[in-house]
Write an enzyme that holds these catalytic residues in place. Structure first.
Site, short mmCIF file in Angstrom:
data_model
loop_
_atom_site.label_atom_id
_atom_site.label_comp_id
_atom_site.label_asym_id
_atom_site.label_seq_id
_atom_site.Cartn_x
_atom_site.Cartn_y
_atom_site.Cartn_z
N SER A 35 0.83 -1.11 0.16
CA SER A 35 -0.03 -0.08 0.00
C SER A 35 0.87 1.32 0.15
O SER A 35 1.60 1.31 1.01
CB SER A 35 -0.91 -0.02 1.19
OG SER A 35 -1.41 1.36 1.23
N HIS B 123 -1.47 -1.31 -4.05
CA HIS B 123 -2.56 -0.96 -3.43
C HIS B 123 -2.71 0.58 -3.17
O HIS B 123 -1.82 1.18 -2.60
CB HIS B 123 -2.82 -1.68 -1.99
CG HIS B 123 -4.12 -1.61 -1.34
ND1 HIS B 123 -5.31 -2.18 -1.57
CD2 HIS B 123 -4.55 -0.71 -0.37
CE1 HIS B 123 -6.22 -1.85 -1.06
NE2 HIS B 123 -5.80 -0.82 0.03
N ASP C 255 -4.60 3.95 -1.74
CA ASP C 255 -5.71 4.40 -0.82
C ASP C 255 -6.10 5.68 -1.02
O ASP C 255 -5.44 6.59 -0.72
CB ASP C 255 -5.06 3.85 0.59
CG ASP C 255 -5.02 2.54 0.95
OD1 ASP C 255 -6.04 1.76 1.05
OD2 ASP C 255 -3.87 2.30 1.67
N MET D 168 -8.73 8.50 -0.01
CA MET D 168 -9.64 9.06 1.39
C MET D 168 -9.91 10.20 1.03
O MET D 168 -9.34 11.33 0.75
CB MET D 168 -8.79 8.94 2.58
CG MET D 168 -8.02 7.38 2.80
SD MET D 168 -7.28 7.54 4.40
CE MET D 168 -6.29 6.02 4.20
N HIS E 9 -8.33 1.45 -3.65
CA HIS E 9 -9.27 1.13 -2.57
C HIS E 9 -10.10 2.44 -2.18
O HIS E 9 -9.39 3.46 -1.77
CB HIS E 9 -8.49 0.75 -1.53
CG HIS E 9 -9.45 0.63 -0.18
ND1 HIS E 9 -8.61 0.26 1.02
CD2 HIS E 9 -10.77 0.60 0.03
CE1 HIS E 9 -9.77 0.11 1.89
NE2 HIS E 9 -10.80 0.45 1.52
N MET F 23 -12.15 4.92 -0.33
CA MET F 23 -12.42 5.25 1.07
C MET F 23 -13.19 6.58 0.86
O MET F 23 -12.72 7.48 1.57
CB MET F 23 -11.58 5.11 2.14
CG MET F 23 -11.11 3.59 2.57
SD MET F 23 -9.57 3.74 3.46
CE MET F 23 -8.63 3.77 1.85
N MET G 195 -11.74 -5.70 5.94
CA MET G 195 -10.69 -4.70 6.38
C MET G 195 -10.58 -5.51 7.95
O MET G 195 -11.29 -5.77 8.61
CB MET G 195 -11.24 -3.44 6.70
CG MET G 195 -11.75 -2.43 5.66
SD MET G 195 -10.11 -1.96 4.52
CE MET G 195 -8.86 -0.98 5.93
N PHE H 97 -6.30 5.19 8.49
CA PHE H 97 -5.09 5.47 8.74
C PHE H 97 -4.11 4.14 8.61
O PHE H 97 -4.56 2.86 8.78
CB PHE H 97 -4.87 5.66 10.08
CG PHE H 97 -5.49 7.22 10.32
CD1 PHE H 97 -4.85 8.39 10.16
CD2 PHE H 97 -7.09 7.05 11.00
CE1 PHE H 97 -5.60 9.45 10.35
CE2 PHE H 97 -7.68 8.46 11.03
CZ PHE H 97 -7.13 9.61 10.88
N ASP I 241 -6.98 -6.27 4.58
CA ASP I 241 -6.07 -4.83 4.50
C ASP I 241 -5.90 -4.25 5.96
O ASP I 241 -6.98 -3.97 6.48
CB ASP I 241 -6.76 -3.82 3.73
CG ASP I 241 -6.33 -2.65 3.35
OD1 ASP I 241 -5.32 -2.26 3.79
OD2 ASP I 241 -6.89 -1.62 2.77
C1 DX5 Z 1 -6.18 1.88 5.81
C2 DX5 Z 1 -5.86 1.54 4.48
C3 DX5 Z 1 -4.62 0.44 4.21
C4 DX5 Z 1 -3.38 0.98 4.91
C5 DX5 Z 1 -2.56 -0.28 5.41
O1 DX5 Z 1 -7.43 2.66 5.68
O2 DX5 Z 1 -6.81 1.02 3.57
O3 DX5 Z 1 -4.34 0.15 2.86
O4 DX5 Z 1 -2.34 1.45 3.88
O5 DX5 Z 1 -1.51 0.15 6.17
P1 DX5 Z 1 -1.05 -0.82 7.22
O6 DX5 Z 1 -0.24 -1.97 6.59
O7 DX5 Z 1 0.39 -0.02 7.64
O8 DX5 Z 1 -1.92 -1.14 8.12
ZN ZN Z 2 -6.64 -0.11 1.78
#
Ligand code: DX5
Ligand code: ZN
Length: 228
Positions: free
Chosen positions: A12, A37, A39, A41, A78, A80, A148, A154, A186
């Protein structure tokens, strides 16, 4: 391992040093990661803002670079965000290979899946408090379901072991109903819990901090892949 599916590592980029984004992406690919990956947000669906289309477009330009320095990893986006319907098309145009949105959004799930268009690109995610059964009506229309293992928003949080049961329930349901889709996890994945999620039935493993936060990124990827 319960399924005969390939285990894939999906680093990620939320945990990268963004000043070195290009070189860190190339490093994980060279080390053997097959998915990347991404992310996204919006500060509304989750209490954090990360990045959006311009980052994906930059990565895509690397993906199709003509100087032979291209990235071949699957770009796994992903979302969010509260209103995926407004952005699905834009993320597809920007180069997403997989569009993953949350089942908790206040929108019509089927019409969003239709916007994505093809099953291969469509994925759905549930947050830790959402029952795994909510995914069941949509499993024929998606190629990946994400459980999840932390509250989204985060990186660097602690893995929630109680999610293992959900992964198992989903994998069992898939087997009983002869369905075909990947199970992704994840959040908080480390070398210590990697085997547990795989044994429960997950096969696409997202890892942020434990890869990009490591002193040696290549070594971190190799250590994960050695466990497969
Ligand atoms: C959290 C994200 C994850 C995040 C995972 O909301 O969706 O993809 O980057 O990070 P780690 O592996 O550090 O928990
Ligand atoms: Zn993610």
């Amino acid at each position: 391992m319960k399924e005969d599916t390939n285990i894939i590592l999906a680093p990620s980029i939320l945990a990268t040093n963004f000043l070195n984004l290009g070189s860190q992406i190339k490093e994980v690919e060279k080390a053997g990661a097959k998915y990347l990956h991404i992310d996204v947000m919006d500060g509304h669906f989750v209490p954090n803002i990360s990045f959006g289309l311009p980052i994906l477009e930059s990565i895509k330009s690397g993906k199709f670079s003509t100087n032979g320095d291209n990235i071949e990893m699957i770009l796994d986006v992903h979302l969010m965000i509260s209103n995926p319907s407004l952005y699905i098309e834009k993320f597809l145009q920007a180069g997403a290979d997989i569009i993953n949105f949350h089942i908790e959004v206040d929108e019509n799930i089927t019409s969003n899946l239709r916007k994505i268009g093809v099953r291969e690109k469509a994925a759905l995610t549930i947050k830790p408090k959402t029952e795994v059964e909510t995914l069941f009506p949509y499993l024929e229309e998606i190629s990946m379901a994400l459980i999840m293992t932390v509250e989204p928003g985060f990186g660097g949080q602690k893995f929630m072991p109680e999610m293992l049961l959900k992964i198992e329930r989903l994998a069992n349901y898939r087997e009983k109903n002869n369905l075909k889709f990947n199970i992704q996890v994840d959040g908080g994945i480390t070398l210590e819990n990697f085997k547990d999620v795989v044994n429960a039935g997950a096969n696409i493993i997202v890892a942020g901090s434990s890869i990009f936060g490591a002193n040696n990124i290549t070594e971190a990827v190799h250590k994960f892949l050695l466990n497969i």
